[in-house]
Design a protein around this motif. Structure first.
Motif, mmCIF file in Angstrom:
data_model
loop_
_atom_site.group_PDB
_atom_site.id
_atom_site.type_symbol
_atom_site.label_atom_id
_atom_site.label_comp_id
_atom_site.label_asym_id
_atom_site.label_seq_id
_atom_site.Cartn_x
_atom_site.Cartn_y
_atom_site.Cartn_z
ATOM 1 N N THR B 198 0.810 -1.213 0.000
ATOM 2 C CA THR B 198 0.000 0.000 0.000
ATOM 3 C C THR B 198 0.844 1.264 0.000
ATOM 4 O OG1 THR B 198 -0.130 -0.198 2.403
ATOM 5 C CG2 THR B 198 -2.010 -0.990 1.142
ATOM 6 N N MET B 199 2.055 1.218 0.562
ATOM 7 C CA MET B 199 2.801 2.451 0.751
ATOM 8 C C MET B 199 3.883 2.698 -0.290
ATOM 9 S SD MET B 199 3.211 2.202 4.863
ATOM 10 C CE MET B 199 3.704 3.876 5.203
ATOM 11 N N ALA B 200 4.518 1.636 -0.750
ATOM 12 C CA ALA B 200 5.770 1.827 -1.480
ATOM 13 C C ALA B 200 5.569 2.055 -2.973
ATOM 14 C CB ALA B 200 6.672 0.612 -1.263
ATOM 15 N N ASP B 201 6.507 2.811 -3.558
ATOM 16 C CA ASP B 201 6.571 2.924 -5.015
ATOM 17 C C ASP B 201 7.164 1.653 -5.608
ATOM 18 O OD1 ASP B 201 5.649 5.557 -4.944
ATOM 19 O OD2 ASP B 201 7.658 6.298 -4.508
ATOM 20 N N ARG B 202 8.202 1.168 -4.915
ATOM 21 C CA ARG B 202 8.797 -0.094 -5.337
ATOM 22 C C ARG B 202 9.100 -0.940 -4.104
ATOM 23 N NH1 ARG B 202 13.594 0.367 -9.582
ATOM 24 N NH2 ARG B 202 13.975 2.419 -8.654
ATOM 25 N N ILE B 203 9.057 -2.255 -4.284
ATOM 26 C CA ILE B 203 9.289 -3.164 -3.172
ATOM 27 C C ILE B 203 10.490 -4.040 -3.465
ATOM 28 C CG2 ILE B 203 8.325 -5.063 -1.797
ATOM 29 C CD1 ILE B 203 5.551 -4.007 -2.485
ATOM 30 N N ALA B 204 11.394 -4.108 -2.477
ATOM 31 C CA ALA B 204 12.509 -5.045 -2.588
ATOM 32 C C ALA B 204 12.183 -6.227 -1.692
ATOM 33 C CB ALA B 204 13.809 -4.380 -2.145
ATOM 34 N N VAL B 205 11.911 -7.371 -2.280
ATOM 35 C CA VAL B 205 11.600 -8.561 -1.482
ATOM 36 C C VAL B 205 12.902 -9.279 -1.167
ATOM 37 C CG1 VAL B 205 10.268 -10.691 -1.349
ATOM 38 C CG2 VAL B 205 9.400 -8.764 -2.665
ATOM 39 N N MET B 206 13.108 -9.567 0.117
ATOM 40 C CA MET B 206 14.359 -10.217 0.524
ATOM 41 C C MET B 206 14.087 -11.546 1.193
ATOM 42 S SD MET B 206 16.562 -6.973 1.870
ATOM 43 C CE MET B 206 18.025 -7.944 2.092
ATOM 44 N N LYS B 207 15.056 -12.454 1.012
ATOM 45 C CA LYS B 207 14.948 -13.772 1.642
ATOM 46 C C LYS B 207 16.356 -14.277 1.893
ATOM 47 C CE LYS B 207 13.495 -18.466 0.735
ATOM 48 N NZ LYS B 207 13.473 -19.425 -0.354
ATOM 49 N N ASP B 208 16.616 -14.748 3.110
ATOM 50 C CA ASP B 208 17.930 -15.291 3.480
ATOM 51 C C ASP B 208 19.077 -14.373 3.060
ATOM 52 O OD1 ASP B 208 16.536 -17.449 4.423
ATOM 53 O OD2 ASP B 208 16.781 -18.616 2.583
ATOM 54 N N GLY B 209 18.915 -13.083 3.255
ATOM 55 C CA GLY B 209 19.986 -12.143 2.967
ATOM 56 C C GLY B 209 20.108 -11.749 1.512
ATOM 57 N N LYS B 210 19.306 -12.377 0.655
ATOM 58 C CA LYS B 210 19.417 -12.068 -0.777
ATOM 59 C C LYS B 210 18.198 -11.277 -1.259
ATOM 60 C CE LYS B 210 22.355 -15.720 -2.550
ATOM 61 N NZ LYS B 210 22.545 -16.641 -1.406
ATOM 62 N N LEU B 211 18.434 -10.484 -2.290
ATOM 63 C CA LEU B 211 17.332 -9.748 -2.905
ATOM 64 C C LEU B 211 16.608 -10.682 -3.882
ATOM 65 C CD1 LEU B 211 16.060 -6.886 -3.141
ATOM 66 C CD2 LEU B 211 17.559 -6.515 -5.104
ATOM 67 N N GLU B 212 15.347 -10.976 -3.591
ATOM 68 C CA GLU B 212 14.578 -11.914 -4.423
ATOM 69 C C GLU B 212 13.942 -11.197 -5.610
ATOM 70 O OE1 GLU B 212 12.869 -15.281 -4.121
ATOM 71 O OE2 GLU B 212 14.820 -15.798 -3.278
ATOM 72 N N ALA B 213 13.483 -9.988 -5.368
ATOM 73 C CA ALA B 213 12.808 -9.245 -6.430
ATOM 74 C C ALA B 213 12.823 -7.771 -6.058
ATOM 75 C CB ALA B 213 11.372 -9.722 -6.576
ATOM 76 N N TYR B 214 12.804 -6.925 -7.067
ATOM 77 C CA TYR B 214 12.755 -5.485 -6.814
ATOM 78 C C TYR B 214 11.888 -4.901 -7.917
ATOM 79 C CZ TYR B 214 14.404 -0.706 -5.960
ATOM 80 O OH TYR B 214 14.485 0.622 -5.672
ATOM 81 N N ALA B 215 10.639 -4.564 -7.580
ATOM 82 C CA ALA B 215 9.711 -4.149 -8.628
ATOM 83 C C ALA B 215 8.564 -3.341 -8.016
ATOM 84 C CB ALA B 215 9.145 -5.371 -9.334
ATOM 85 N N LYS B 216 7.736 -2.794 -8.872
ATOM 86 C CA LYS B 216 6.544 -2.069 -8.429
ATOM 87 C C LYS B 216 5.561 -3.066 -7.819
ATOM 88 C CE LYS B 216 6.551 1.976 -11.330
ATOM 89 N NZ LYS B 216 7.724 1.810 -12.205
ATOM 90 N N PRO B 217 4.719 -2.613 -6.874
ATOM 91 C CA PRO B 217 3.805 -3.537 -6.190
ATOM 92 C C PRO B 217 2.945 -4.355 -7.139
ATOM 93 C CG PRO B 217 3.791 -1.420 -5.088
ATOM 94 C CD PRO B 217 4.659 -1.264 -6.294
ATOM 95 N N ASP B 218 2.340 -3.714 -8.160
ATOM 96 C CA ASP B 218 1.446 -4.481 -9.038
ATOM 97 C C ASP B 218 2.214 -5.497 -9.880
ATOM 98 O OD1 ASP B 218 2.650 -2.450 -10.374
ATOM 99 O OD2 ASP B 218 0.936 -1.933 -11.634
#
Lengths: 281, 357
Positions: B198-218
């Motif tokens: 709801t808040m972010a322009d872009r989301i960086a999804v992280m798992k086990d210290g690694k960046l899994e995805a970095y993209a717009k919410p939709d």
């Protein structure tokens, strides 16, 4: 409430009163006998008198001995010196041990714990030689330093515990707000552990004020460096009968500042367990 | 201010807190670091703040490497989950503390702090101590303190986690609005995917210290590149089932025991190469309707507007959002219709999307 219930409620009080009674009787006797010509067992005999308090006006052991005021000043200076040094050094050391990661930190921590548990009496002779080599034997500074040394492990542990209770976030917030490490310590962390500092200051002061073994060992007789406890011991000389009236009077005199100190600081002391980091959840 | 993280890594001995994070944040952008606890999002944030020193990699603010710049010289504001207010200072002293450290004259300090406090709606609480404030008020003080020095970068570390649900909702909106109005580049760490969405322009999804995805919410929602992202983003979470995708008479079908679905050709043709795949379908794309796949209703959880219905087809568990007026009952037989337009396929071994990579 039935009579029976009421009686049951009184039982804990009865047990508590009975258990502190010996101590109360002791204090009562202490006060009483310092104003009486004589006591027999716990009971006073004779008349009211102020003669046991005459030590306040004239040295009871003749001119070679220091006056009570000189001794009180000595004691105060040693206790104050001890309070300041112990609090300052413990607060810095405790902070470092709680917050910084440096080689030997673990070893240092266990060593302090061992030293805290170590019976300091066994170190007396070794310390004597060290003091003599440093030319500090029979000086107030020497006595003060040794007492500070023996109090440090306790102080460091107490302070480390209090620093451990302060959240990292608060420290980080202050760093980000623009404080230096020293400013964080002084302006943010220390004020939040005020109860701990107060407690350590009080413990250190009292242990300095009441110290007997170390001043007795590292000063000569009841000379110019004597502290109150050492001075008090003169009344129990080996050759003459013990003047218990004077012993109790000097004892009471020594007690007064500590009692006053307690009255003013008990709020802080009681705060020890409710203090620490508020504000966060 | 622009923020760039390049191969950012933090290690403590053998433990890796953050592992080769690469991402760029534009000027004025609101980025959320999203992930379960222990995924390295706070570690990364603290490296940006300058509290942790990176083991490897670089942090750039507007192109300048700031790896060794101390926190106080980075001109950042930070809000903590615990608020981290100074308990011995009043609200005014808390808010003006950053200004005091900058040796700003007292009158100016007073004015600036009052302005910020008024903006946060706590202007009348200046003489209180933090212990005398509610959680929401404490949060506002913490926000005010982070804003008062007009930072170029705002960092949020799960700032709403300690608030009750209602307050969280309203603060969420307020922070978003404030960030937009002030235009300050922001990084917002959270484990709550709704907050991130709801808040972010872009989301960086992280798992086990690694960046899994970095993209717009939709984009994260519609085009998840990994199984983890697909499962983590969206509430209720996506259904996953093992299927075999085959091509028959020009049509693509996904089959499992008791299930036989027609899938769109452009998605099916990417899964058919692999054959055995993991299919993902969101609960809102499944509905209870006659003439579909047969199953049994295991649990019904009323959510108010919808019922979350757990339907079992053999060993397969499917969550469905159903209309409460349908009157679904536990233990009853039912029939499910799958809308496979938005269906996702993942490689069971690599857990990568077969469609979006």
């Amino acid at each position: 409430m039935t009579v029976r219930q009421r009686l049951w409620r009184g039982v804990p009080y009865l047990i508590l009163v009975l258990s502190v009674l010996p101590i109360i009787v002791g204090y009562f006797w202490l006060v009483l006998s310092s104003f009486m010509t004589r006591t027999e067992g716990l009971l006073p005999v004779g008349n009211l008198t102020l003669k046991h308090w005459s030590f306040l006006l004239e040295p009871p052991f003749g001119r070679g001995y220091p006056s009570i005021w000189r001794v009180t000043l000595n004691t105060f200076l040693i206790a104050a010196f001890m309070t300041i040094v112990v609090v300052l050094v413990s607060a810095l050391t405790g902070y470092a041990l709680s917050r910084l990661n440096f080689p030997g930190r673990k070893g240092f921590l266990s060593l302090t714990l061992i030293l805290h548990a170590f019976p300091s009496v066994t170190l007396l002779i070794g310390t004597f030689f060290v003091l003599r080599a440093l030319n500090l034997y029979n000086t107030s500074l020497g006595v003060g330093l040794v007492m500070v040394g023996f109090e440090m492990p306790f102080g460091i542990w107490l302070m480390k515990g209090f620093f451990d209770g302060v959240s990292w976030d608060m420290e980080r917030a202050a760093l980000i707000d623009g404080a230096s490490r020293l400013q964080v310590w002084w302006q943010v962390i220390l004020p939040t552990i005020k109860p701990g500092i107060a407690a350590l200051a009080i413990f250190a002061f009292i242990s300095g004020w009441n110290a007997w073994l170390i001043p007795k060992t590292f000063t000569i007789g009841a000379g110019q460096q004597a502290t109150l406890s050492v001075y008090l011991q003169n009344f129990q000389g080996e050759t003459v009968a013990v003047d218990w009236g004077s012993v109790t009077a000097v004892g009471l005199f020594q007690l007064i500042p500590v009692a006053i100190f307690f009255i003013f600081t008990q709020d802080l002391l009681l705060n020890i367990y409710s203090g620490g980091a508020k504000g966060g959840a | 201010m622009k923020v760039e993280l390049e191969n950012l890594t933090k290690r403590w001995g053998k433990f890796v807190g953050a592992d080769g994070i690469n991402l760029a944040i534009g000027d004025g952008e609101f980025v959320a670091f999203l992930g379960p606890s222990g995924c390295g999002k706070t570690t990364t944030l603290l490296m940006v703040a300058g509290i942790y020193k990176p083991s490897e990699g670089t942090i750039r603010f507007d192109g300048k490497v700031v790896n060794t710049v101390s926190p106080k010289d980075r001109n950042i504001g930070m809000v903590f989950q615990s608020y981290a207010l100074y308990p011995h200072m009043t609200v005014y002293q808390n808010i003006s503390y950053p200004l005091k450290l900058r040796k700003m004259p007292k009158r100016e300090r007073r004015e600036r702090a009052q302005d910020v406090a008024d903006m946060m709606g706590i202007g009348d609480l200046m003489d209180r101590k933090p212990a005398m404030l509610s959680g929401g008020q404490q949060q506002r003080v913490a926000l005010g303190r982070s804003l008062v020095k007009e930072p170029q970068l705002l960092l949020f570390d799960e700032p709403l986690s300690n608030l009750d649900a209602r307050l969280r909702l309203s603060m969420r909106g307020e922070i978003k609005r404030l960030q937009m109005e002030l235009g300050i580049t922001s990084i917002y760490v959270t484990h709550d995917q709704v907050e991130a969405m709801t808040m972010a322009d872009r989301i960086a999804v992280m798992k086990d210290g690694k960046l899994e995805a970095y993209a717009k919410p939709d984009e994260l929602y519609d085009r998840p590149r990994t199984l983890f992202v697909a499962g983590f983003v969206g509430n209720p979470p996506m259904n996953f089932l093992k299927v075999e995708v085959t091509r028959e008479d020009g049509e693509y079908r996904a089959r499992a025991e008791g299930i036989d679905l027609l899938v769109p050709a452009e998605r099916g043709e990417k899964a058919v190469i692999k054959g055995e795949v993991i299919m993902g379908i969101r609960p809102e794309d499944v509905s209870i309707a006659d003439g579909g796949t047969q199953g049994e209703i295991y649990v019904v959880e009323p959510l108010g507007r919808d019922d979350l219905v757990d339907v079992r087809i053999g060993d397969i568990e499917i969550h469905v959002l159903a209309n409460p007026t349908l009157g679904t009952k536990m233990g009853e037989r039912t029939s499910l219709k799958f809308d496979t337009k938005e269906v996702q396929f993942f490689d069971p071994e690599t857990e990568q999307s077969l469609i979006w990579n």
